[in-house]
Motif scaffolding. Structure first.
Motif, mmCIF file in Angstrom:
data_model
loop_
_atom_site.group_PDB
_atom_site.id
_atom_site.type_symbol
_atom_site.label_atom_id
_atom_site.label_comp_id
_atom_site.label_asym_id
_atom_site.label_seq_id
_atom_site.Cartn_x
_atom_site.Cartn_y
_atom_site.Cartn_z
ATOM 1 N N GLY A 53 1.030 -1.323 -0.024
ATOM 2 C CA GLY A 53 0.103 -0.223 0.114
ATOM 3 C C GLY A 53 0.893 1.283 0.065
ATOM 4 N N TYR A 54 2.146 1.196 -0.222
ATOM 5 C CA TYR A 54 2.748 2.262 -0.575
ATOM 6 C C TYR A 54 2.735 2.993 -1.996
ATOM 7 C CZ TYR A 54 6.080 1.578 3.488
ATOM 8 O OH TYR A 54 6.764 1.435 4.493
ATOM 9 N N GLU A 55 2.759 4.237 -2.401
ATOM 10 C CA GLU A 55 2.947 4.892 -3.774
ATOM 11 C C GLU A 55 4.327 4.374 -4.155
ATOM 12 O OE1 GLU A 55 0.324 6.423 -4.975
ATOM 13 O OE2 GLU A 55 1.666 6.331 -6.488
ATOM 14 N N TRP A 56 4.340 4.711 -5.608
ATOM 15 C CA TRP A 56 5.448 4.330 -6.369
ATOM 16 C C TRP A 56 5.691 5.186 -7.286
ATOM 17 C CZ3 TRP A 56 0.948 1.716 -6.791
ATOM 18 C CH2 TRP A 56 0.359 1.340 -8.092
ATOM 19 N N PRO A 105 4.620 7.428 2.168
ATOM 20 C CA PRO A 105 5.779 6.502 1.948
ATOM 21 C C PRO A 105 5.535 5.829 0.556
ATOM 22 C CG PRO A 105 3.989 5.033 3.320
ATOM 23 C CD PRO A 105 3.799 6.656 3.186
ATOM 24 N N ARG A 137 11.819 12.211 -11.535
ATOM 25 C CA ARG A 137 11.628 12.276 -12.899
ATOM 26 C C ARG A 137 11.853 10.979 -13.283
ATOM 27 N NH1 ARG A 137 13.920 16.501 -16.241
ATOM 28 N NH2 ARG A 137 13.886 18.676 -15.091
ATOM 29 N N ARG A 138 10.899 10.449 -14.211
ATOM 30 C CA ARG A 138 10.713 9.277 -14.792
ATOM 31 C C ARG A 138 11.276 9.136 -16.236
ATOM 32 N NH1 ARG A 138 5.778 7.152 -15.517
ATOM 33 N NH2 ARG A 138 6.921 5.140 -15.817
ATOM 34 N N GLU A 190 9.318 12.394 -17.385
ATOM 35 C CA GLU A 190 7.834 12.751 -16.792
ATOM 36 C C GLU A 190 8.363 13.276 -15.551
ATOM 37 O OE1 GLU A 190 4.471 9.730 -16.545
ATOM 38 O OE2 GLU A 190 5.436 10.045 -14.472
ATOM 39 N N LEU A 191 7.946 14.486 -15.028
ATOM 40 C CA LEU A 191 8.169 14.954 -13.823
ATOM 41 C C LEU A 191 6.812 14.695 -12.973
ATOM 42 C CD1 LEU A 191 9.800 16.656 -15.774
ATOM 43 C CD2 LEU A 191 9.575 18.516 -14.223
ATOM 44 N N THR A 192 6.932 14.209 -11.779
ATOM 45 C CA THR A 192 6.102 13.362 -10.968
ATOM 46 C C THR A 192 6.217 13.664 -9.523
ATOM 47 O OG1 THR A 192 5.547 11.931 -12.746
ATOM 48 C CG2 THR A 192 4.632 11.475 -10.490
ATOM 49 N N ASP A 193 5.351 14.035 -8.704
ATOM 50 C CA ASP A 193 5.402 14.168 -7.311
ATOM 51 C C ASP A 193 4.781 12.817 -6.909
ATOM 52 O OD1 ASP A 193 6.778 16.369 -7.492
ATOM 53 O OD2 ASP A 193 5.082 17.704 -6.565
ATOM 54 N N VAL A 194 5.461 12.301 -5.678
ATOM 55 C CA VAL A 194 4.937 11.041 -5.254
ATOM 56 C C VAL A 194 5.058 11.083 -3.690
ATOM 57 C CG1 VAL A 194 5.460 8.577 -5.195
ATOM 58 C CG2 VAL A 194 6.378 9.795 -7.064
ATOM 59 N N ASP A 195 3.797 10.961 -3.316
ATOM 60 C CA ASP A 195 3.761 10.881 -1.469
ATOM 61 C C ASP A 195 4.381 9.880 -0.713
ATOM 62 O OD1 ASP A 195 2.199 13.338 -1.992
ATOM 63 O OD2 ASP A 195 0.340 12.444 -1.319
ATOM 64 N N ALA A 213 8.208 4.054 -11.081
ATOM 65 C CA ALA A 213 9.230 3.266 -11.980
ATOM 66 C C ALA A 213 9.935 3.929 -12.877
ATOM 67 C CB ALA A 213 8.473 2.163 -12.619
ATOM 68 N N VAL A 214 11.319 3.569 -12.897
ATOM 69 C CA VAL A 214 12.304 4.086 -13.755
ATOM 70 C C VAL A 214 12.862 5.492 -13.520
ATOM 71 C CG1 VAL A 214 13.205 4.061 -16.082
ATOM 72 C CG2 VAL A 214 11.248 2.635 -15.725
#
Ligand SMILES: Cc1cc2nc3c(=O)[nH]c(=O)nc-3n(C[C@H](O)[C@H](O)[C@H](O)COP(=O)(O)OP(=O)(O)OC[C@H]3O[C@@H](n4cnc5c(N)ncnc54)[C@H](O)[C@@H]3O)c2cc1C
Lengths: 320, 263
Positions: free
Chosen positions: B139-142, B177, B161-162, B170-175, B144-145
């Motif tokens: 149940g963690y966010e994730w 954990p 950055r993916r 791709e620029l992404t913000d990941v919460d 890849a690459v």
């Protein structure tokens, strides 16, 4: 339960080639099981994508109008919902970078076995027989999975030819309830990287260097050859990762696709992600000490030899 | 805070090898730290060097031999290591993505890290799915690459950055954990210093069994059976140029002239 559900991929308004390859692979599987092929597309201009996906062999195109660009949270939920609705035996996803970002999650969520990066597929009764590669493509393996309870397969791109002919599929829009509260990643945008002074995709002759060069200082050998031949230097990923050459020189999946008249691969093994960028070259020549290097499977001419001997000798041939 | 890094000892094969059954024959196997994990370890250590109070723990599924590889990660700056192994794992033929994710999820539950870093793929089996399957399981966010990471511990966000295909990121913000699968090139992995190698000897390396982690031994019954391994047949019609370096360079020069790319 013998149907196939394949999920298309698009980016920044364009359907990606792998989507039409998935149709070919999916039709093969569906023929093997006597089932139907359903193709889904999620997000973006789904109606336009659906028209494009309506190719020969597709029984049904399902559209899910959720989001513009890929978000793995949306995809994971939408594909799981579609899976429940279609109840296919085979869930077919692309082993692209975005596939890497959601296929394992979907398989886990659905409790299905996961066969990643297949390069060949066959069905034998209720067993899926998949061909995969290991050890940097040096060996191939046959993998068998009990598919009676369903299976998720991700397929390598550019392994199946795209299905070109138009079809007469039913196009259907599907409402999927997306639980936004569980989506905890936000795509902020995209950026092109690797622009620069030289465009390696314009070159007629590329001298491309890989990890076989060992040390940054040794690049001099390649530079001398390139100068003598008036060629452009490109490289495999490790050279770029090491910071020995700028990013715009990288050939491959995450670098550039090149189509020179001649591609001279020096000390490059021919990993699949590298090959993705250079297999369109008219003539491929490889210099590599390892006779089993996968690059030789692709090359038109090969020298099984030490680049530290062959490259200087070649430079000398041209008076350098 | 805690960063968990999965570290795999991979089998690498040299120029010559033979296959025995569904494995590379023992005498041709060499062992090394997975290239992608090396970058993941470096990223974790860099985070611990730039933020206060961050513990870096490594987790490995592997036999005693992999201690050598784990010590390399400790020498580069990880604080402690876990290795999971027992007779059931020893007897298992294939550990697929599902099995690895299940075992590692027990480690995540026991350790409760804020961030998990894995390599994008392992050089040997090239499954490329364990990190994301693990995230889904716990149940963690994730993401890849990932080839760039800006870690904001206070805000609880990893800005990444993916690396997509064709030079697009791709620029992404990941919460948090979160689990991030790390791509090569994200950093410059350090070499282990002599001092680091010495210190690594005294860092804790705990060995756990599946039972210790409360994982049922049936985890080793992978759905995926590798039934054959072979050197791929090719329809290649490569023309091999033989001879000494000078001779083959001469012939190669002719080819380049024939193709009209050299004079
Ligand atoms: C998602 C993803 C994206 C990727 N994108 C790319 C990409 O865009 N481009 C890319 O290139 N890679 C990419 N990779 C990495 C790819 O998997 C390989 O790791 C990489 O291509 C290997 O580069 P190489 O052939 O130079 O090195 P290696 O595989 O290490 O090969 C070195 C070769 O040099 C030979 N050699 C050694 N010494 C000598 C000598 N003295 N003379 C002659 N030959 C010698 C060896 O026999 C060997 O074949 C990607 C990987 C992933 C997971």
């Amino acid at each position: 339960m013998s149907d196939v559900l394949a999920v298309a991929e698009h980016r920044r308004g364009d359907l990606r080639d792998v989507s039409l390859e998935l149709i070919t692979a999916g039709r093969e599987l569906a023929d093997g099981t006597g089932g139907n092929l359903h193709v889904a597309v999620i997000g973006g201009d789904v109606d336009a994508f659906a028209d494009e996906l309506n190719r020969e062999g597709v029984d049904r195109v399902l559209t899910v109008a959720e989001g513009e660009e890929f978000n793995h949270g949306v995809y994971t939920q939408a594909v799981a919902a579609l899976y429940d609705e279609v109840a296919p035996q085979f869930l077919l996803l692309p082993n692209t970078v975005n596939g890497l970002d959601y296929a394992p999650a979907v398989a886990t969520r659905l409790g299905l076995p996961y066969v990643p990066d297949a390069v060949g597929l066959d069905v034998d009764a209720d067993r899926l027989v998949a061909t995969r590669e290991m050890y940097g493509s040096k060996v191939a393996t046959t993998n068998e999975v009990d598919a009676s309870g369903g299976v998720t397969v991700s397929v390598r791109d550019a392994e199946w030819p795209p299905t070109e002919a138009a079809g007469d599929a039913v196009i259907e829009s599907v409402d999927v309830e997306i639980d936004e509260s569980t989506i905890r990643s936000t795509v902020k945008g995209f950026e092109e990287v690797g622009a620069g002074d030289v465009d390696i995709s314009e070159a007629d002759l590329l001298v491309s260097v890989g990890r076989g060069i060992e040390e940054e200082e040794n690049l001099e050998l390649i530079e001398e050859l390139a100068e003598t031949l008036d060629a452009t230097i490109s490289a495999s990923r490790p050279i770029i990762d090491n910071g020995w050459l700028p990013k715009n020189r990288q050939v491959g999946q995450s670098g550039k696709v090149v189509m020179p008249d001649v591609y001279l691969a020096v000390g490059i093994s021919g990993a699949v992600q590298h090959v993705a960028g250079m297999k369109g070259a008219e003539t491929i020549i490889a210099i590599n000490t390892d006779p089993n290097a996968p690059i030789f499977d692709l090359a038109d001419y090969g020298i099984v030899g030490d680049l530290f001997e062959v490259v200087p000798a070649l430079t000398e041939e041209f008076g350098g | 805070m805690k960063v968990l890094v999965t570290v795999k000892e991979v089998v690498t094969v040299g120029d010559e090898f033979e296959i025995s059954g569904t494995e590379i024959a023992e005498q041709y196997r060499e062992y090394d730290l997975n290239e992608w994990d090396n970058y993941a370890v470096e990223e974790a250590v860099q985070i611990s060097e730039s933020e206060e109070d961050i513990e870096v723990v490594t987790a490995t599924i592997g036999p005693e031999r992999s201690d050598e590889t784990i010590r390399m990660a400790l020498a580069k700056g990880a604080d402690r290591a876990l290795r999971i192994w027992d007779d059931d794992l020893e007897a298992a033929e294939t550990l697929d993505v599902e099995a690895k994710a299940e075992i590692l999820s027990a480690v995540v539950e026991a350790e409760d890290p804020d961030l998990v870093l894995t390599g994008v793929q392992a050089e040997d089996d090239a499954f490329g799915g364990t990190g994301v399957a693990l995230a889904e399981r716990v149940g963690y966010e994730w993401a890849a690459v990932v080839n760039d990471l800006d870690f904001d511990a206070d805000a609880g966000v990893a800005s990444v950055r993916r690396e997509l295909e064709g030079g697009v990121e791709e620029l992404t913000d990941v919460d948090l954990p979160a689990v991030l699968t790390i791509q090569t090139g994200i950093n410059e992995p350090r070499y282990a210093s002599l001092r680091g190698i010495r210190q690594a000897q005294s860092k804790p390396l705990d060995v756990r069994t599946l039972a210790d982690l409360d994982v049922d031994a049936s985890v080793t019954d992978s759905a995926l059976d590798v039934t054959e391994m072979y050197v791929p047949e090719t329809d290649s019609d490569v023309e091999l140029i033989e001879g000494s370096a000078d001779e083959s360079a001469g012939r190669l020069a002719d080819v380049l002239r024939e193709k009209g790319v050299a004079e």
